[in-house]
Design a protein around this motif. Structure first.
Motif, mmCIF file in Angstrom:
data_model
loop_
_atom_site.group_PDB
_atom_site.id
_atom_site.type_symbol
_atom_site.label_atom_id
_atom_site.label_comp_id
_atom_site.label_asym_id
_atom_site.label_seq_id
_atom_site.Cartn_x
_atom_site.Cartn_y
_atom_site.Cartn_z
ATOM 1 N N GLU B 119 0.817 -1.215 0.000
ATOM 2 C CA GLU B 119 0.000 0.000 0.000
ATOM 3 C C GLU B 119 0.847 1.260 0.000
ATOM 4 O O GLU B 119 0.515 2.249 -0.649
ATOM 5 C CB GLU B 119 -0.911 0.022 1.238
ATOM 6 N N ILE B 120 1.949 1.191 0.748
ATOM 7 C CA ILE B 120 2.820 2.374 0.813
ATOM 8 C C ILE B 120 3.466 2.613 -0.544
ATOM 9 O O ILE B 120 3.550 3.741 -1.020
ATOM 10 C CB ILE B 120 3.871 2.196 1.921
ATOM 11 N N ASP B 121 3.912 1.520 -1.178
ATOM 12 C CA ASP B 121 4.484 1.644 -2.525
ATOM 13 C C ASP B 121 3.542 2.415 -3.421
ATOM 14 O O ASP B 121 3.942 3.259 -4.225
ATOM 15 C CB ASP B 121 4.706 0.257 -3.142
ATOM 16 N N GLU B 122 2.273 2.076 -3.255
ATOM 17 C CA GLU B 122 1.242 2.666 -4.089
ATOM 18 C C GLU B 122 0.985 4.127 -3.724
ATOM 19 O O GLU B 122 0.883 4.990 -4.574
ATOM 20 C CB GLU B 122 -0.051 1.867 -3.864
ATOM 21 N N ALA B 123 0.912 4.378 -2.396
ATOM 22 C CA ALA B 123 0.426 5.675 -1.928
ATOM 23 C C ALA B 123 1.472 6.777 -1.943
ATOM 24 O O ALA B 123 1.137 7.941 -2.105
ATOM 25 C CB ALA B 123 -0.136 5.531 -0.514
ATOM 26 N N PHE B 124 2.736 6.410 -1.774
ATOM 27 C CA PHE B 124 3.778 7.439 -1.671
ATOM 28 C C PHE B 124 4.505 7.622 -2.992
ATOM 29 O O PHE B 124 4.469 6.764 -3.867
ATOM 30 C CB PHE B 124 4.796 7.057 -0.581
ATOM 31 N N PHE B 125 5.209 8.762 -3.118
ATOM 32 C CA PHE B 125 6.065 8.962 -4.285
ATOM 33 C C PHE B 125 7.150 7.881 -4.275
ATOM 34 O O PHE B 125 7.617 7.469 -3.207
ATOM 35 C CB PHE B 125 6.708 10.355 -4.244
ATOM 36 N N PRO B 126 7.588 7.433 -5.460
ATOM 37 C CA PRO B 126 8.428 6.231 -5.519
ATOM 38 C C PRO B 126 9.752 6.304 -4.765
ATOM 39 O O PRO B 126 10.252 5.285 -4.306
ATOM 40 C CB PRO B 126 8.663 6.027 -7.021
ATOM 41 N N MET B 127 10.324 7.509 -4.608
ATOM 42 C CA MET B 127 11.654 7.519 -3.986
ATOM 43 C C MET B 127 11.625 7.096 -2.525
ATOM 44 O O MET B 127 12.647 6.762 -1.950
ATOM 45 C CB MET B 127 12.322 8.894 -4.130
ATOM 46 N N VAL B 128 10.432 7.060 -1.926
ATOM 47 C CA VAL B 128 10.319 6.635 -0.531
ATOM 48 C C VAL B 128 10.712 5.162 -0.374
ATOM 49 O O VAL B 128 11.051 4.702 0.711
ATOM 50 C CB VAL B 128 8.871 6.895 -0.041
ATOM 51 N N GLN B 129 10.702 4.422 -1.485
ATOM 52 C CA GLN B 129 11.014 2.990 -1.414
ATOM 53 C C GLN B 129 12.437 2.714 -0.955
ATOM 54 O O GLN B 129 12.772 1.575 -0.629
ATOM 55 C CB GLN B 129 10.742 2.329 -2.756
ATOM 56 N N ALA B 130 13.270 3.766 -0.892
ATOM 57 C CA ALA B 130 14.605 3.586 -0.324
ATOM 58 C C ALA B 130 14.529 3.177 1.148
ATOM 59 O O ALA B 130 15.488 2.658 1.709
ATOM 60 C CB ALA B 130 15.413 4.875 -0.472
ATOM 61 N N MET B 131 13.377 3.388 1.773
ATOM 62 C CA MET B 131 13.211 3.070 3.193
ATOM 63 C C MET B 131 12.682 1.657 3.409
ATOM 64 O O MET B 131 12.364 1.267 4.518
ATOM 65 C CB MET B 131 12.229 4.059 3.853
ATOM 66 N N LYS B 132 12.532 0.909 2.312
ATOM 67 C CA LYS B 132 11.903 -0.405 2.409
ATOM 68 C C LYS B 132 12.960 -1.499 2.428
ATOM 69 O O LYS B 132 13.968 -1.420 1.742
ATOM 70 C CB LYS B 132 10.969 -0.601 1.211
ATOM 71 N N GLU B 133 12.700 -2.527 3.243
ATOM 72 C CA GLU B 133 13.576 -3.694 3.205
ATOM 73 C C GLU B 133 12.672 -4.910 3.200
ATOM 74 O O GLU B 133 11.904 -5.108 4.148
ATOM 75 C CB GLU B 133 14.494 -3.696 4.414
ATOM 76 N N GLY B 134 12.730 -5.700 2.150
ATOM 77 C CA GLY B 134 11.815 -6.833 2.030
ATOM 78 C C GLY B 134 10.388 -6.309 1.947
ATOM 79 O O GLY B 134 10.090 -5.459 1.119
ATOM 80 N N ASP B 135 9.535 -6.794 2.852
ATOM 81 C CA ASP B 135 8.153 -6.317 2.785
ATOM 82 C C ASP B 135 7.827 -5.379 3.940
ATOM 83 O O ASP B 135 6.686 -5.220 4.320
ATOM 84 C CB ASP B 135 7.183 -7.511 2.764
ATOM 85 N N ARG B 136 8.861 -4.800 4.518
ATOM 86 C CA ARG B 136 8.601 -3.873 5.632
ATOM 87 C C ARG B 136 9.301 -2.544 5.403
ATOM 88 O O ARG B 136 10.411 -2.491 4.868
ATOM 89 C CB ARG B 136 9.115 -4.468 6.946
ATOM 90 N N TYR B 137 8.624 -1.511 5.846
ATOM 91 C CA TYR B 137 9.232 -0.191 5.817
ATOM 92 C C TYR B 137 9.855 0.102 7.174
ATOM 93 O O TYR B 137 9.319 -0.282 8.212
ATOM 94 C CB TYR B 137 8.186 0.871 5.488
ATOM 95 N N TRP B 138 10.984 0.774 7.162
ATOM 96 C CA TRP B 138 11.655 1.129 8.413
ATOM 97 C C TRP B 138 11.273 2.528 8.874
ATOM 98 O O TRP B 138 11.368 2.843 10.051
ATOM 99 C CB TRP B 138 13.170 1.039 8.252
ATOM 100 N N ALA B 139 10.896 3.347 7.932
ATOM 101 C CA ALA B 139 10.627 4.739 8.281
ATOM 102 C C ALA B 139 9.826 5.370 7.149
ATOM 103 O O ALA B 139 9.834 4.860 6.027
ATOM 104 C CB ALA B 139 11.929 5.500 8.466
ATOM 105 N N LEU B 140 9.133 6.461 7.456
ATOM 106 C CA LEU B 140 8.361 7.149 6.423
ATOM 107 C C LEU B 140 8.451 8.662 6.617
ATOM 108 O O LEU B 140 8.496 9.143 7.740
ATOM 109 C CB LEU B 140 6.892 6.733 6.491
ATOM 110 N N PRO B 141 8.471 9.392 5.515
ATOM 111 C CA PRO B 141 8.531 10.843 5.627
ATOM 112 C C PRO B 141 7.145 11.470 5.721
ATOM 113 O O PRO B 141 6.159 10.873 5.279
ATOM 114 C CB PRO B 141 9.199 11.256 4.321
#
Lengths: 295, 424
Positions: B119-141
């Motif tokens: 859902e986050i992949d979908e909802a946020f601008f793509p560069m936020v994916q730098a915060m993703k590891e596997g299927d979990r996000y570590w942080a969000l702006p």
């Protein structure tokens, strides 16, 4: 228990009671961190994670780092240009100021003023002086008389002397005052005797003044050497956008330490540089004390 | 009978204690207090105060205390406080620091059920994916930043230029028309500011190189890839701005690019959205802003960076739950709009950023539209990596080194920094 002590022992107790505060202060604020820095220099630490042992790796890296050697040369350039230049200028000023009666106090105040000015403010004002056209003071003057601009800070050769100049100027007032105190301490009778014998000013200077100024000279040389070896504020503030630049040509050791520690968060490597700086300061100070030792 | 009564009374006692436990839990929940840390920047603190107020109104059982520090001490304080159990529950970090914090176990991943990666992949601008590891996000702006081209409207008018340039060729032409020299040939007004110490190194890395057909890094930013034809072309384009007799710029002109632009001595200036505030406060400056120029065939690229919020390892139990709720709120559409209005930083979600009103806003619009084609460099040591770009230019301007050679030295040095960081 205290009552049973002898007077001598009581004196010792009191002496230690008063000494306890500075001893504690030096122990906690000076010696403990110094020891810790030595320890960290053999470790890898990024401030966040655990410290891990690195052995001599940090020192090996330092030895093979071309930037370190450049910085090493710069640091000694600051020392070897800064100390003699400031020494000569401050002596000349003190020597003549000592003979001046007219507005003596006012002149002395003028020379001392830069010493009391914040190094940061001073560095920024000089940074502005050095700018190219259309804002720099010096270059605008040059341009207005039709001369071509001088790249003061934006040059690998001119930048170091340009940064050093205000640092020398800032320290001048202090040295002048110390020199004047030293000059006043020389008994007038020596000069009177010399004049009776018809000795010229040059002989007076080299045979009476300078030899008797030796303790003052030792103090100023050691003090200003340590100052130039630790130069930081002037360089950092005049080159904030490109600290120690261009191309590291103005970077002193302290700035490299700061950069490694607080931009690179490589505390072990920074501590190794600190140990090197400590060693240099120690050697230079001991060397000067030995060379200028009193007979 | 007796048994039943006993049973009943036992049940009664159990019920009573359960009720009191629930009551106790409720009163404890009343007192859930979590701490939020960020660095001190006036507008950011004001915005966060507003967000906290709104959050507390919606969640009366949670109190959020904000602590802020000067930027210079920020990292040190967080590092010292979290392991000691004293620090924040939710913390704001520069995206480039995430790895260090993760490895030092100062932060924990966001729960996958409340923050599902898909859902986050979908909802946020793509560069936020730098915060993703596997299927979990570590942080969000909450907010992101990008670059755009500021221009001085008065100088444009004076030079008879009707609008800002749209392509790189137009950029050079426009800049040439805006450049002024004195009798001795010294530049007294630059067409466009230049200097890798400011934002130009981002423009060169993620903007120009990609526009000239290259890719600055490969292998997830672990391998330098700009020592290529595209890299050379991009560097050539950039250095032509200030090298040679027909230069339209000068490095170090008026000390800092943004100073020259603020003083009205620069026609154009590339900078981040965070500059808007200080330009607004500059008296006598009439400025406009537009998207970074495209190539002749329309290729666009931009750079984006951001500060993220993360939950620290200190947050456990009910504090953790409260921290998750708070994270949900500060990454919500509402929070992003507040952040945009108060701080001027761009929303991290297209759903907020690309609303008609925001995307067409004459100030924020160019930045927001830039986000769609923006890339985020994964720096390991931003200041050291920027310094290499600064020196790459200095070798050419001060030591007359050929472009190819200087570029190769920079690429090699940067690879060394990356290798050292990733080998650990």
């Amino acid at each position: 228990m205290y009552r049973n002590l002898t007077i001598k022992q009581k004196q010792i107790v009191w002496a230690w009671a008063f000494l306890a505060i500075p001893v504690l202060f030096y122990g906690v604020i000076r010696f403990y961190p110094t020891g810790n820095a030595f320890l960290i220099s053999f470790q890898n630490w990024n401030l966040l994670g655990d410290r891990t042992w690195a052995g001599l790796e940090n020192y090996r890296e330092l030895w093979n780092d071309p930037v370190f050697w450049q910085v090493f040369r710069n640091t000694f350039a600051y020392l070897l240009i800064g100390t003699p230049v400031s020494l000569v200028i401050s002596f000349v000023i003190a020597y003549h100021l000592d003979k001046t009666r007219f507005m003596h106090g006012f002149l002395r105040m003028l020379y001392f003023l830069p010493f009391m000015t914040s190094a940061v403010a001073m560095a920024w004002v000089w940074r502005w002086f050095y700018q190219p056209v259309p804002i720099g003071l010096f270059n605008n003057l040059l341009a207005s008389v039709g001369l071509s601009q001088v790249a003061f800070l934006n040059s690998t050769t001119n930048a170091l002397p340009s940064v050093l100049a205000p640092a020398v100027w800032a320290g001048l007032g202090f040295q002048v005052i110390i020199f004047m105190a030293g000059l006043r301490a020389i008994p007038v009778s020596y000069y009177e005797a010399a004049r009776i014998d018809g000795v010229g000013w040059w002989t007076q200077l080299t045979q009476i003044t300078l030899p008797l100024l030796r303790p003052t000279l030792v103090f100023i040389v050691v003090f200003s050497s340590i100052g130039f070896l630790r130069i930081f504020d002037h360089v950092f503030n005049m080159t904030t956008n490109n600290p120690g630049g261009p191309l590291n040509s103005t970077k002193p050791l302290v700035l490299m330490i700061y950069d490694t520690a607080f931009n690179g968060f490589n505390m072990g490597y920074a501590a190794a540089q600190t140990v090197v700086l400590f060693t240099i300061l120690l050697i230079v100070s001991l060397l000067q004390l030995w060379i200028l030792r009193s007979d | 009978m007796f048994k039943t009564i006993t049973g009943k009374s036992v049940r009664g006692v159990a019920l009573a204690s359960a009720t009191s436990a629930a009551l106790f839990a409720a009163s404890a929940a009343d007192a859930v207090e979590i701490e939020y840390w960020q660095y001190f920047f006036d507008a950011r603190v004001t915005a966060m105060e507003q967000l906290i107020e709104n959050f507390q109104a919606a969640n009366p059982d949670i109190t959020v205390t904000m602590t802020h520090f000067p930027y210079a001490d920020y990292r040190t304080k967080v590092a010292a406080a979290v392991p000691a159990g004293e620090g924040p529950d939710v913390v704001q970090l520069f995206y480039g620091w995430l790895n260090d914090y993760k490895e030092a176990q100062l932060i924990q991943p966001l729960p996958a059920d409340t923050f599902p990666a898909a859902e986050i992949d979908e909802a946020f601008f793509p560069m936020v994916q730098a915060m993703k590891e596997g299927d979990r996000y570590w942080a969000l702006p909450t907010a992101v930043r990008s670059l755009a081209l500021f221009y001085n409207e008065r100088l444009f008018e004076e030079a008879g230029i009707d609008g800002p340039p749209e392509t790189l060729d137009e950029l050079v032409e426009t800049a040439a028309a805006l450049t002024k020299r004195d009798g001795a040939g010294n530049i007294t007004q630059v067409g466009i500011t230049a200097g890798m110490t400011a934002q130009d190194h981002h423009w060169w890395r993620e903007g120009l190189i990609r526009q000239f057909g290259g890719e600055p890094y490969v292998d997830d930013y672990q391998t330098v890839n700009y020592n290529s034809d595209a890299g050379k072309a991009a560097l050539g384009f950039y250095t032509d701005l200030f090298m040679g007799d027909d230069a339209v710029s000068a490095v170090g002109f008026m000390d800092e690019p943004q100073a020259a632009f603020k003083a009205g001595r620069a026609g154009m200036h590339i900078d981040g959205s965070f500059r808007i505030g200080s330009l607004n406060n500059t008296r006598g400056l009439k400025w406009g802003v537009t998207e970074l120029p495209a190539t002749a065939d329309g290729a666009q690229s931009n750079y984006s960076s951001y500060w993220v919020n993360a939950i620290t390892t200190k947050a456990e139990g009910e504090k953790y739950d409260a921290a998750v709720k708070f994270m949900q709120y500060i990454t919500s559409d509402e929070a992003m709009q507040i952040w945009l209005d108060v701080v001027g930083e761009l929303p991290a979600k297209p759903s907020v950023g690309l609303t008609e009103e925001n995307a067409q806003n004459e100030v924020f619009g160019p930045f927001i539209r830039g986000l769609e084609y923006a890339h985020t460099t994964k720096f390991v040591n931003e200041s050291a990596q920027r310094q290499l770009m600064v020196e790459m230019i200095e070798r050419m301007t001060l030591q007359d080194m050929p472009l190819e050679e200087s570029l190769a030295i920079a690429a090699e040095a940067e690879q060394k920094i990356l290798d050292a960081a990733y080998k650990e």
